[in-house]
Design a protein around this motif. Structure first.
Motif, short mmCIF file in Angstrom:
data_model
loop_
_atom_site.label_atom_id
_atom_site.label_comp_id
_atom_site.label_asym_id
_atom_site.label_seq_id
_atom_site.Cartn_x
_atom_site.Cartn_y
_atom_site.Cartn_z
N THR A 1 12.79 11.97 -5.06
CA THR A 1 12.30 13.34 -5.27
C THR A 1 13.23 14.34 -4.58
O THR A 1 14.03 13.98 -3.71
N ASP A 2 13.09 15.60 -4.93
CA ASP A 2 13.85 16.64 -4.22
C ASP A 2 13.47 16.66 -2.73
O ASP A 2 14.32 16.91 -1.87
N GLU A 3 12.20 16.42 -2.44
CA GLU A 3 11.76 16.39 -1.04
C GLU A 3 12.49 15.29 -0.27
O GLU A 3 12.90 15.48 0.88
N THR A 4 12.65 14.14 -0.92
CA THR A 4 13.38 13.03 -0.28
C THR A 4 14.84 13.41 -0.07
O THR A 4 15.42 13.14 0.99
N LEU A 5 15.44 14.03 -1.07
CA LEU A 5 16.84 14.44 -0.95
C LEU A 5 17.03 15.42 0.21
O LEU A 5 18.03 15.35 0.94
N ASP B 1 29.23 -2.15 2.64
CA ASP B 1 29.76 -0.80 2.88
C ASP B 1 28.72 0.14 3.49
O ASP B 1 29.02 1.29 3.79
N ILE B 2 27.48 -0.34 3.61
CA ILE B 2 26.36 0.51 4.02
C ILE B 2 25.91 0.15 5.43
O ILE B 2 25.66 -1.03 5.73
N ASP B 3 25.76 1.14 6.28
CA ASP B 3 25.25 0.90 7.64
C ASP B 3 23.73 0.91 7.68
O ASP B 3 23.11 0.03 8.28
N ILE B 4 23.14 1.92 7.03
CA ILE B 4 21.68 2.12 7.08
C ILE B 4 21.21 2.48 5.68
O ILE B 4 21.77 3.39 5.04
N ALA B 5 20.17 1.81 5.18
CA ALA B 5 19.58 2.15 3.88
C ALA B 5 18.39 3.07 4.09
O ALA B 5 17.64 2.94 5.07
N LEU B 6 18.20 3.98 3.16
CA LEU B 6 17.11 4.95 3.22
C LEU B 6 16.15 4.70 2.07
O LEU B 6 16.56 4.69 0.90
N ASP B 7 14.88 4.48 2.39
CA ASP B 7 13.88 4.19 1.36
C ASP B 7 13.48 5.47 0.64
O ASP B 7 13.63 6.58 1.16
N ALA B 8 12.98 5.29 -0.58
CA ALA B 8 12.46 6.41 -1.38
C ALA B 8 10.96 6.50 -1.18
O ALA B 8 10.30 5.55 -0.78
N MET B 9 10.40 7.65 -1.49
CA MET B 9 8.96 7.86 -1.41
C MET B 9 8.55 8.93 -2.42
O MET B 9 9.38 9.78 -2.74
N PRO B 10 7.34 8.86 -3.01
CA PRO B 10 6.23 7.96 -2.66
C PRO B 10 6.31 6.56 -3.29
O PRO B 10 5.46 5.73 -3.02
N TYR B 11 7.31 6.32 -4.13
CA TYR B 11 7.45 5.02 -4.79
C TYR B 11 8.54 4.26 -4.04
O TYR B 11 9.71 4.41 -4.29
#
Length: 574
Positions: free
Chosen positions: A397-401, A461-471
């Motif tokens: 979502t835009d909020e997540t971004l 190549d990724i240090d930290i993954a960021l989860d999405a929400m609400p899904y």
């Protein structure tokens, strides 16, 4: 619009062939239309549409260009043009073309009523346009608009099965954005109105609480699919003294299917069977507990569950929300996704079963051989931190971004990698970049990567993954952890928005779960500013995961089978 009777008949027959998936029949109708009136271009347009469905794209393009050169506003010709744009993933052309076509095809605008002969022809074009537009909007990461199109598509009529399929996709699409629990449940309950069927009564079933139980698993996804990574424990680690396992496959077969079939279970191939016939075959197997693994996902098996072929029916694992069907008694969850006493359970028509640990057991390797892990965190050699998300971008979502922008703004020189199908097509990249620009991202610090088969290796190549929400991510989160990448997730207010919290807690990294937006940014920033801690996660996560409840198939099956036994005993005392 006046139209010759014979022309209407051939157009209507062509549309029926289209609905039946018979392009050869459409071509026969096209030739008749061509012979009757070549100038109308109706025959050419039906031929172009048939060519599109057959994959003969050059033929479809040649015909479409000829049609629109002579008749620029020809509805079917314009539909074919939009269809060709869809095939080539030209979202920037396809979406506005379909939106304009839908506006013009509206029967109210055309001043037609259902009794008008031309109404059915318009309806066919309108259905195709709405269905394609929903697909395009989903790919363009606009699930709210896609849901609106699917609901409208369902309301266009057709057989109950057709309407139900569109409505089921609508329910699935709603999960990508926040929705009130009561509204979510009410929307799901309306799904049942499409199924005017008589469920099996099971009056003659012997109620023996301690009998050896027949468990049936029903799914279109015994194949290369996200669900396959959670199936192995169900088929391999069950207690053969207490349970017999049957698998009912409704989807296509592949190499993953063949691997899963090597388990000591009974397989039934239900491809091509109607829901009624499928339900009869399941009932004839005398299944005691039938578990649906699809919910309202693609090629849903819920039409079979509506017949109640087993006395006890359950949903879960493959879907994150209520089915809305009264014939499904239980929904499989856990104490983190839906803790005892939590109000979120009120959003379910089913009785919630809460396993003590995870309602999922991650079993990698079902779909592909897993790459090795334990590699050095990239920040230790590059000198900057790379955050990443490999989730379906429709979940973002835009909020997540905005939260992600806040994170990279506070971690000096950090980067963000967004990887997914939308980044595989030029028009998709343009849409993502436009959203990022609108939200004031520094695009120099964001990398958009296309989907690729080696996506697991790219976690290096990724240090930290960021989860999405609400899904939340499901398999995506499990895979990141397995590849040694920590994932930061918010514990939301619904079952689907607590998937991440459940996975991370059962993976032994509860410290990566936060309770609100502010702490999400704070935790990601803290971790981003601690390269040694990132390095420790990368070197040790997989070893810890292998020993965690998330991958403890034996304990998971004991908890699940205890739940099965309890639900059977509940049935026996009623």
């Amino acid at each position: 619009m006046a139209m010759e009777h014979d022309t209407l008949n051939w157009l209507s027959l062509a549309d029926k062939f289209a609905a039946d998936g018979d392009p050869k029949g459409m071509r026969a109708c096209a030739r008749e239309l061509w012979d009757m009136d070549a100038e109308s271009m109706d025959g050419a347009a039906v031929m172009a549409e048939a060519a599109l469905y057959s994959g003969e794209y050059e033929e479809a393009r040649t015909l479409m260009e000829e049609i629109l050169q002579k008749k620029p506003n020809h509805m079917r010709g314009r539909l074919v043009r939009a269809g060709l744009a869809a095939v080539e993933f030209r979202l920037d052309e396809e979406i506005p073309a379909l939106q304009q076509l839908i506006a013009e095809l509206d029967p109210k605008r055309q001043a037609l009523d259902p009794g008008d002969a031309y109404y059915g022809v318009l309806l066919h074009l309108l259905k195709q346009a709405r269905g394609w537009l929903a697909d395009a909007l989903y790919l363009a990461a606009e699930p709210e608009q896609a849901a609106s199109e699917l609901l409208a598509h369902s309301e266009l009529g057709g057989s109950p099965a057709e309407q139900a399929a569109s409505y089921s996709k609508y329910l699935f699409m709603r999960n990508y954005r926040e929705q009130p629990l009561g509204e979510s449940r009410a929307a799901a309950e309306r799904y049942a109105k499409f199924w005017d069927v008589t469920p099996y009564a099971h009056d003659q079933v012997a109620k023996r609480p301690d009998k050896k139980l027949r468990i049936g698993y029903l799914s279109p996804d015994f194949r290369e699919h996200a669900v396959a990574s959670f199936l192995s424990p169900l088929l391999k680690h069950f207690d053969g003294g207490q349970f017999m396992v049957y698998c009912y496959a409704t989807g296509r077969r592949d190499e993953v299917t063949r691997r899963l079939q090597s388990r000591a279970v009974t397989w039934r191939d239900l491809r091509g069977r109607s829901p009624k016939t499928s339900a009869r075959l399941i009932a004839e197997d005398q299944i005691d507990i039938l578990v649906d693994l699809s919910g309202h996902t693609q090629d849903s098996c819920l039409p079979i569950m509506a017949y109640r072929p087993a006395p006890v029916q359950m949903a879960g694992i493959g879907y994150m929300n209520t089915t809305g069907l009264s014939t499904i008694d239980y929904f499989l969850s856990d104490e983190i996704c839906l803790p005892t006493g939590d109000g979120a359970a009120a959003g379910f028509t089913e009785q919630v079963i809460r396993l003590p640990h995870s309602h999922l057991c991650y079993a990698p390797g079902a779909v592909r051989e897993m790459p090795s892990a334990g590699f050095e965190a990239p920040c230790l050699s590059k000198g900057y931190v790379t955050f990443g998300s490999f989730n379906n971008f429709a979940k973002v979502t835009d909020e997540t971004l905005l939260l992600w922008r806040g994170i990279i703004d506070q971690v000096r020189d950090s980067r963000l990698v967004i990887k997914g199908k939308i980044c595989s097509i030029p028009s998709g990249v343009e849409r993502v970049q436009e959203r990022l620009r609108r939200l004031s991202f520094d695009l120099e610090r964001v990398e958009l990567r296309p989907y690729s088969p080696d996506y697991l290796e790219q976690y290096r190549d990724i240090d930290i993954a960021l989860d999405a929400m609400p899904y939340n991510g499901g398999l995506t989160t499990c895979e990141a952890l397995y590849m040694g990448v920590p994932v930061v997730s918010i514990r939301g207010r619904s079952h689907g928005s607590r998937f991440g919290a459940s996975i991370l807690t059962n993976a032994g990294v509860r410290e990566l779960v936060v309770e609100n937006d502010l702490n999400y940014v704070r935790r990601a920033v803290q971790l981003g500013n601690a390269p040694e801690l990132i390095g420790a996660y990368h070197s040790g996560l997989r070893a810890n995961l292998l020993k965690s409840p998330l991958m403890d198939a034996k304990n998971y099956m004991q908890e699940l089978e205890s739940a099965y036994r309890q639900t059977w005993q509940n049935f026996c005392i009623i």
